[in-house]
Design an enzyme around this catalytic site. Structure first.
Site, mmCIF file in Angstrom:
data_model
loop_
_atom_site.group_PDB
_atom_site.id
_atom_site.type_symbol
_atom_site.label_atom_id
_atom_site.label_comp_id
_atom_site.label_asym_id
_atom_site.label_seq_id
_atom_site.Cartn_x
_atom_site.Cartn_y
_atom_site.Cartn_z
ATOM 1 N N ARG A 229 0.865 -1.411 0.064
ATOM 2 C CA ARG A 229 0.002 0.045 0.032
ATOM 3 C C ARG A 229 0.878 1.132 0.194
ATOM 4 N NH1 ARG A 229 -3.445 -2.720 -1.332
ATOM 5 N NH2 ARG A 229 -5.745 -2.981 -0.590
ATOM 6 N N GLU A 258 -4.009 6.878 -5.137
ATOM 7 C CA GLU A 258 -4.056 6.293 -6.446
ATOM 8 C C GLU A 258 -5.613 7.011 -7.264
ATOM 9 O OE1 GLU A 258 -3.710 2.149 -5.912
ATOM 10 O OE2 GLU A 258 -1.997 2.598 -5.306
ATOM 11 N N HIS A 276 -0.820 0.115 -9.885
ATOM 12 C CA HIS A 276 -1.314 -0.972 -9.060
ATOM 13 C C HIS A 276 -1.801 -2.103 -9.807
ATOM 14 C CE1 HIS A 276 -3.582 -1.520 -5.007
ATOM 15 N NE2 HIS A 276 -3.284 -2.347 -5.315
HETATM 16 C C1 8YV Z 1 -6.163 -5.941 -6.018
HETATM 17 C C2 8YV Z 1 -4.952 -5.366 -3.910
HETATM 18 O O1 8YV Z 1 -5.409 -5.427 -7.299
HETATM 19 O O2 8YV Z 1 -5.278 -7.330 -2.891
HETATM 20 C C3 8YV Z 1 -5.216 -5.939 -2.708
HETATM 21 O O3 8YV Z 1 -5.694 -5.751 -1.626
HETATM 22 O O4 8YV Z 1 -4.996 -4.087 -3.644
HETATM 23 C C4 8YV Z 1 -4.812 -5.672 -5.293
HETATM 24 O O5 8YV Z 1 -4.319 -6.851 -5.336
HETATM 25 C C5 8YV Z 1 -6.987 -4.806 -5.792
HETATM 26 O O6 8YV Z 1 -7.868 -5.104 -4.686
HETATM 27 C C6 8YV Z 1 -8.036 -4.830 -7.134
HETATM 28 O O7 8YV Z 1 -9.234 -5.040 -6.896
#
Ligand code: 8YV
Length: 311
Positions: A229, A258, A276
């Site tokens: 993050r 983002e 991301h």
């Molecule tokens: C995903 C993420 O791409 O798993 C997570 O928490 O941030 C990412 O792997 C994101 O949630 C897309 O929906």
């Protein structure tokens, strides 16, 4: 039957499958959110959202029939789990299936940053090959790798790094008795001992843990990789450290706000940027979608979803 609200767009195949099973609403398509809620809120039993997007308590409270927030990812830092629990709402995630992809991207970003893959690519495309020189890169194999957060993703990064002959150390809330990697309790000490610091931690209660002091401990030959993050890092400190070459480079898949990325980073050749995308492969997103579908189905059937993280 309940309606489902998508906070973010999802893979077309998941959108199709959801639409075949439920009446689906797309939050991101509605300019007038209040009007949308007045018309549809009371039928919405499930929300599907991204890990970084989560859901606000205000929206949870506007959805009286809500049974489940299905996070299409593993991070729950953008959902108030206690608030959801108090309302009797399950929060589910998609653990396990994205581990390999995120670890692959972490190693890819590190190799890319220290071997200068993007710089070399631009050099060839721009017709500079044969005309100007290119500085030598930094060897990756054998680098001392420090991993912040030894959960599923951290462990997958560790085994990949170890396969490249990299000595691996890690920090976490506590030492893990089942791994052979060196535990370093203090993040600054881990940074000082590492050639590359890779962030794979959950951001719950960990905002800004990588600050100027940690970056200075990593030092002018060190690389920072973040696939977790953006908010784990004090982004202003990171930009300054990169500009002032107080660290050697960075590979970043995630950012504080983002899709807004600090513009200063665009001018820096020692930084590799991704939007991301660590879990964004066809195979993994399909597997994540299957878990989201299963979680909604269980929850609507009055059962606890297998991947619920609600206490
Ligand atoms: C995903 C993420 O791409 O798993 C997570 O928490 O941030 C990412 O792997 C994101 O949630 C897309 O929906």
């Amino acid at each position: 039957m309940f309606d489902v609200l998508l906070i973010n767009p999802v893979l077309p195949s998941l959108d199709r499958e959801l639409s075949a099973r439920y009446t689906v609403h797309r939050w991101y398509e509605h300019a007038d959110k209040a009007a949308f809620l007045r018309e549809h809120a009371e039928r919405i039993g499930g929300v599907v959202t991204g890990g970084a997007t989560g859901i606000t308590n205000e929206l949870i409270d506007a959805l009286a029939a809500l049974k489940i927030v299905a996070v299409n990812g593993i991070g729950t830092d953008a959902v108030d789990l206690e608030h959801a629990r108090a309302r009797g709402i399950h929060v589910s995630t998609t653990p396990g299936v994205l581990t390999d992809d995120v670890a692959d991207l972490a190693i890819g970003l590190l190799i890319s940053a220290c071997r200068g893959l993007c710089v070399g690519d631009a050099y060839v495309r721009d017709g500079e090959w044969g005309k100007s020189g290119l500085p030598l890169a930094r060897k990756f194999s054998g680098m001392k790798v420090g991993i912040v957060g030894l959960g599923r993703v951290g462990r997958a990064i560790a085994s990949r790094a170890a396969a490249f002959g990299c000595p691996v150390a890690y920090t976490d809330l506590r030492e893990m008795p089942d791994v052979r990697y060196r535990f370093v309790a203090d993040l600054r000490e881990l940074a000082r001992d590492s050639d590359a610091l890779i962030l794979a931690a959950s951001a719950d209660n960990a905002e800004g843990i990588v600050d100027a002091a940690v970056l200075d401990a990593l030092g002018p030959d060190g690389y920072l990789i973040n696939v977790a993050r953006g908010k784990l890092v004090n982004e202003a400190d990171l930009v300054r450290a990169l500009e002032e070459k107080r660290i050697a480079g960075a590979g970043l898949d995630v950012f504080v706000d983002e899709p807004n990325v600090p513009a200063e980073l665009f001018a820096l050749k020692n930084v590799v940027l991704q939007p991301h995308r660590a879990s964004a492969t066809v195979q993994t997103r399909a597997a994540m979608g299957d878990i989201v579908l299963a979680s909604l189905a269980s929850s609507f059937a009055g059962e606890r979803p297998e991947t619920s993280v609600t206490p």
